[in-house]
Design an enzyme around this catalytic site. Sequence first.
Site: not given
Length: 347
Positions: A54, A58, A61, A98, A129, A189, A261
């Site tokens: 990616c 972040c 991550c 998801c 999702c 979400c 969640r």
Amino acid sequence: MSAIRHDWTREQALALLKQPFSDLMFQAQQVHRAHFDPNRVQVSTLLSIKTGACPEDCKYCPQSGHYNTELEKEKLLDIEKVVAEAQAARAKGATRFCMGAAWRSPRAKDMPYVLDMVKQVKDMGMETCMTLGMLEDDQAQALADAGLDYYNHNLDTSPEFYGEIITTRTYQDRLETLGNVRKAGMKVCCGGILGMGESENDRVGLLVQLANLPEQPESVPINMLVKVAGTPLEQEADLNPFDFIRSVALARIMMPESHVRLSAGRENMNEQMQALAFLAGANSIFYGEKLLTTANPEADSDRQLFATLGIQPEQLSVDHGEDAELDHLGQRLRDQASAGRFYNAVN
Ligand code: SAM
Ligand code: DTB
Ligand code: SF4
């Protein structure tokens, strides 16, 4: 019933958070019981449809291309594989599937594939999702038109702490994507991660941001940082478990109608801590051995935990008389639950 407020101040939220633990939990349970069956928990299963490399940075991550986490990268999965995984998740009792991609945002050429995934999973009678990064409004509309129920896009932390964690996209970028998702008519979400070295004030700041959105997210994932070797947060100190539970309780009080969640990090929580999170008002989990790239508790141990606590998985509400096939599926899910795929400790 507590009214939904969008004018929370940090001072008010902090005062709630800092109450004696028993008082905070009692208040959270009162709100929870006014809006939900406290013994029902929504069950979602995650699948990484495109893994690693990616471009975003972040710091938490494992999928960021900026860090070497020895993660095996994967291109966008074939539709057949995605459908097979969704079928397996449904057979195990998940009601929502998801799909997550390690993208900054989807490219135009990826869109037909993800739209097809949405349609096919939706046709199986599951809630859908996706989390694909930032969305333009036309992309959000295309996903909504394909039948996507929820879009996950997290604020992750408070606006002040955000810059310590991510530099390649702004808080405002995230708010714009959330606005596009809402405009397209999808459910939101949106949550964050705790345990990244943020202060108590930052945790409150995140929850105030979420609660004060023009419409509160239907689903609020509270992730405990999973410390992955090779990421800059690998050595971060553990968050005190009670501080985590307090944040769940605060989320419940400020967002009374949202599903909160208990998300990433359950693998490192014992059963007692997870039970406290449910008592604090968490009423959704990710179910299945894997999150996106990291481990989640075994499905068997979750079934066991539900049995121990007398928790039943939330079923999809089926519109009777409208669609016979969906009706049949709803019955199958109920049959599975009573046949012991989710053991009912109460009866
Ligand atoms: N790439 C998309 C994006 O970030 O918008 C979607 C996938 S991303 C992996 C979804 C969310 O997973 C992140 O916003 C973050 O809150 C959560 N997450 C990622 N890595 C995590 C970790 N190590 N621990 C806890 N949560 C994590
Ligand atoms: C969310 O808030 N948590 C999920 C989901 N949304 C996409 C992702 C958790 C990822 C944990 C790290 C991993 O497995 O890669
Ligand atoms: Fe990329 Fe999402 Fe991971 Fe950030 S959280 S590095 S955007 S996959």
